[in-house]
Motif scaffolding. Structure first.
Motif, PDB file in Angstrom:
ATOM      1  N   VAL A  23      36.023 -15.226  30.256  1.00  0.00           N
ATOM      2  CA  VAL A  23      36.788 -15.129  29.044  1.00  0.00           C
ATOM      3  C   VAL A  23      36.663 -16.296  28.249  1.00  0.00           C
ATOM      4  O   VAL A  23      36.897 -15.672  27.003  1.00  0.00           O
ATOM      5  CB  VAL A  23      38.139 -15.192  29.794  1.00  0.00           C
ATOM      6  CG1 VAL A  23      39.303 -15.298  28.864  1.00  0.00           C
ATOM      7  CG2 VAL A  23      38.555 -14.292  30.730  1.00  0.00           C
ATOM      8  N   GLU A  24      36.104 -17.296  28.176  1.00  0.00           N
ATOM      9  CA  GLU A  24      36.128 -18.319  27.359  1.00  0.00           C
ATOM     10  C   GLU A  24      35.061 -17.984  26.280  1.00  0.00           C
ATOM     11  O   GLU A  24      35.036 -18.362  25.209  1.00  0.00           O
ATOM     12  CB  GLU A  24      35.635 -19.648  27.882  1.00  0.00           C
ATOM     13  CG  GLU A  24      36.621 -20.152  28.691  1.00  0.00           C
ATOM     14  CD  GLU A  24      37.093 -19.818  30.006  1.00  0.00           C
ATOM     15  OE1 GLU A  24      36.261 -18.991  30.503  1.00  0.00           O
ATOM     16  OE2 GLU A  24      38.259 -20.130  30.589  1.00  0.00           O
ATOM     17  N   TYR A  26      34.634 -15.075  24.929  1.00  0.00           N
ATOM     18  CA  TYR A  26      35.417 -13.991  24.061  1.00  0.00           C
ATOM     19  C   TYR A  26      36.097 -15.059  23.081  1.00  0.00           C
ATOM     20  O   TYR A  26      36.234 -14.641  21.952  1.00  0.00           O
ATOM     21  CB  TYR A  26      35.862 -13.031  24.759  1.00  0.00           C
ATOM     22  CG  TYR A  26      35.258 -12.046  25.675  1.00  0.00           C
ATOM     23  CD1 TYR A  26      34.516 -11.178  24.938  1.00  0.00           C
ATOM     24  CD2 TYR A  26      35.115 -12.231  26.902  1.00  0.00           C
ATOM     25  CE1 TYR A  26      33.480 -10.157  25.706  1.00  0.00           C
ATOM     26  CE2 TYR A  26      34.268 -11.495  27.815  1.00  0.00           C
ATOM     27  CZ  TYR A  26      33.563 -10.533  27.238  1.00  0.00           C
ATOM     28  OH  TYR A  26      32.656  -9.844  27.981  1.00  0.00           O
ATOM     29  N   VAL A  27      36.711 -15.791  23.842  1.00  0.00           N
ATOM     30  CA  VAL A  27      37.627 -16.986  22.705  1.00  0.00           C
ATOM     31  C   VAL A  27      36.665 -17.507  21.739  1.00  0.00           C
ATOM     32  O   VAL A  27      37.021 -17.689  20.554  1.00  0.00           O
ATOM     33  CB  VAL A  27      38.336 -17.743  23.713  1.00  0.00           C
ATOM     34  CG1 VAL A  27      39.130 -18.881  22.612  1.00  0.00           C
ATOM     35  CG2 VAL A  27      39.347 -16.992  24.432  1.00  0.00           C
ATOM     36  N   TRP A  45      38.675 -10.122  19.069  1.00  0.00           N
ATOM     37  CA  TRP A  45      38.049 -10.810  20.041  1.00  0.00           C
ATOM     38  C   TRP A  45      38.856 -11.941  21.014  1.00  0.00           C
ATOM     39  O   TRP A  45      38.924 -11.670  22.242  1.00  0.00           O
ATOM     40  CB  TRP A  45      36.997 -11.692  19.606  1.00  0.00           C
ATOM     41  CG  TRP A  45      35.777 -10.828  19.300  1.00  0.00           C
ATOM     42  CD1 TRP A  45      35.225 -10.268  17.883  1.00  0.00           C
ATOM     43  CD2 TRP A  45      34.900 -10.056  19.990  1.00  0.00           C
ATOM     44  NE1 TRP A  45      34.383  -9.661  18.158  1.00  0.00           N
ATOM     45  CE2 TRP A  45      33.928  -9.283  19.236  1.00  0.00           C
ATOM     46  CE3 TRP A  45      34.797  -9.814  21.502  1.00  0.00           C
ATOM     47  CZ2 TRP A  45      33.161  -8.394  19.971  1.00  0.00           C
ATOM     48  CZ3 TRP A  45      33.933  -8.940  21.996  1.00  0.00           C
ATOM     49  CH2 TRP A  45      33.078  -8.287  21.293  1.00  0.00           C
ATOM     50  N   ALA A  49      39.952 -11.261  24.865  1.00  0.00           N
ATOM     51  CA  ALA A  49      39.920 -12.204  26.185  1.00  0.00           C
ATOM     52  C   ALA A  49      41.144 -12.349  26.864  1.00  0.00           C
ATOM     53  O   ALA A  49      41.261 -12.163  27.965  1.00  0.00           O
ATOM     54  CB  ALA A  49      39.626 -13.633  25.491  1.00  0.00           C
ATOM     55  N   ARG A  50      42.388 -12.044  26.197  1.00  0.00           N
ATOM     56  CA  ARG A  50      43.449 -11.978  26.621  1.00  0.00           C
ATOM     57  C   ARG A  50      43.785 -11.143  27.598  1.00  0.00           C
ATOM     58  O   ARG A  50      44.207 -11.117  28.588  1.00  0.00           O
ATOM     59  CB  ARG A  50      44.669 -12.039  25.677  1.00  0.00           C
ATOM     60  CG  ARG A  50      46.065 -12.137  26.196  1.00  0.00           C
ATOM     61  CD  ARG A  50      47.170 -11.723  25.650  1.00  0.00           C
ATOM     62  NE  ARG A  50      46.869 -10.026  24.973  1.00  0.00           N
ATOM     63  CZ  ARG A  50      47.269  -9.352  25.960  1.00  0.00           C
ATOM     64  NH1 ARG A  50      47.838  -9.666  27.196  1.00  0.00           N
ATOM     65  NH2 ARG A  50      47.227  -7.820  25.583  1.00  0.00           N
ATOM     66  N   LEU A  59      45.739 -18.100  26.822  1.00  0.00           N
ATOM     67  CA  LEU A  59      45.386 -17.041  26.155  1.00  0.00           C
ATOM     68  C   LEU A  59      46.279 -16.106  25.462  1.00  0.00           C
ATOM     69  O   LEU A  59      46.154 -15.610  24.649  1.00  0.00           O
ATOM     70  CB  LEU A  59      44.489 -16.063  27.146  1.00  0.00           C
ATOM     71  CG  LEU A  59      43.252 -16.834  27.875  1.00  0.00           C
ATOM     72  CD1 LEU A  59      42.630 -15.924  28.746  1.00  0.00           C
ATOM     73  CD2 LEU A  59      42.138 -17.127  26.610  1.00  0.00           C
TER      74      LEU A  59
END
Length: 156
Positions: A23-24, A26-27, A45, A49-50, A59
Motif C-alpha cells: 500500500v505504501e 501507492y501513497v 493514487w 491506496a486507501r 490511510l
C-alpha cells in the motif's frame, strides 16, 4: 522535492510491478504527484491506496487530506465519514470531536472553490474549539481550587 519526478515515478512503477500489494507504494506515488504539482492525480493514487486497506485510519486520513487539497470536499467528507458515526450528523460528529485539521483543510478547499460562506463556517469552528479549550482550562483550575488540589496540577 528535487524536481526528478519522472525518475521517481519510474522507480515507484517498477516497485509496484514487483509488489502490487504494498500500500505504501501507492501513497508514495501520490506524494510524487503532489510534489509535481498535480493534486488531483495525487489524490487518486492515495485514494487507491486507501481502497486497498479499508480498515487503516492513517490511510483514511491521508486520502481525506489529499482529496481536500485537490478541491474535492464532498468526496473527502465521504471518505472521512467512514470512521465517524453514520447518518446526517457526520459533519457535526467531526465538529464534536474537534477535528481541527479537517476543518482547516475543508475550509481552505471551500475557499478555493469560491464557497466563501461554508469556508468561513469551517474556519470559525476552529476558533470556537480554541475558545472552548481556554474555557475548559479555566474550569479545571476553578475545580482544583474548590477541591484544594491546585498544588498537584501546578507543582508537579
Amino acid at each position: 522535492k528535487h524536481g526528478k519526478h519522472e525518475e521517481a515515478l519510474a522507480a515507484v512503477d517498477k516497485a509496484i510491478a514487483h509488489t502490487p500489494t504494498l500500500v505504501e507504494l501507492y501513497v508514495f506515488k501520490g506524494r510524487v504527484y503532489k510534489h509535481a504539482g498535480d493534486p488531483a492525480e495525487a489524490a487518486s493514487w492515495v485514494e487507491h491506496a486507501r481502497s486497498l486497506d479499508g480498515a487503516d485510519r492513517y490511510l483514511n486520513t491521508k486520502a481525506t487530506r489529499y482529496l481536500l487539497r485537490a478541491d474535492k470536499p464532498e468526496e473527502a467528507t465521504a471518505v472521512i465519514g467512514l470512521f465517524t458515526k453514520d447518518g446526517p450528523e457526520r459533519e457535526s460528529n467531526l465538529f464534536d470531536m474537534q477535528c481541527m485539521w479537517y476543518e482547516c483543510e475543508a475550509g481552505e478547499a471551500l475557499r478555493r472553490l469560491g464557497r466563501v460562506g461554508k469556508a468561513l463556517k469551517k474556519l470559525l469552528a476552529v476558533d470556537k474549539h480554541f475558545v472552548d479549550i481556554v474555557e475548559d482550562q479555566f474550569d479545571f483550575h476553578t475545580y482544583c481550587l474548590r477541591k484544594m488540589t491546585l498544588r498537584s496540577s501546578t507543582c508537579g
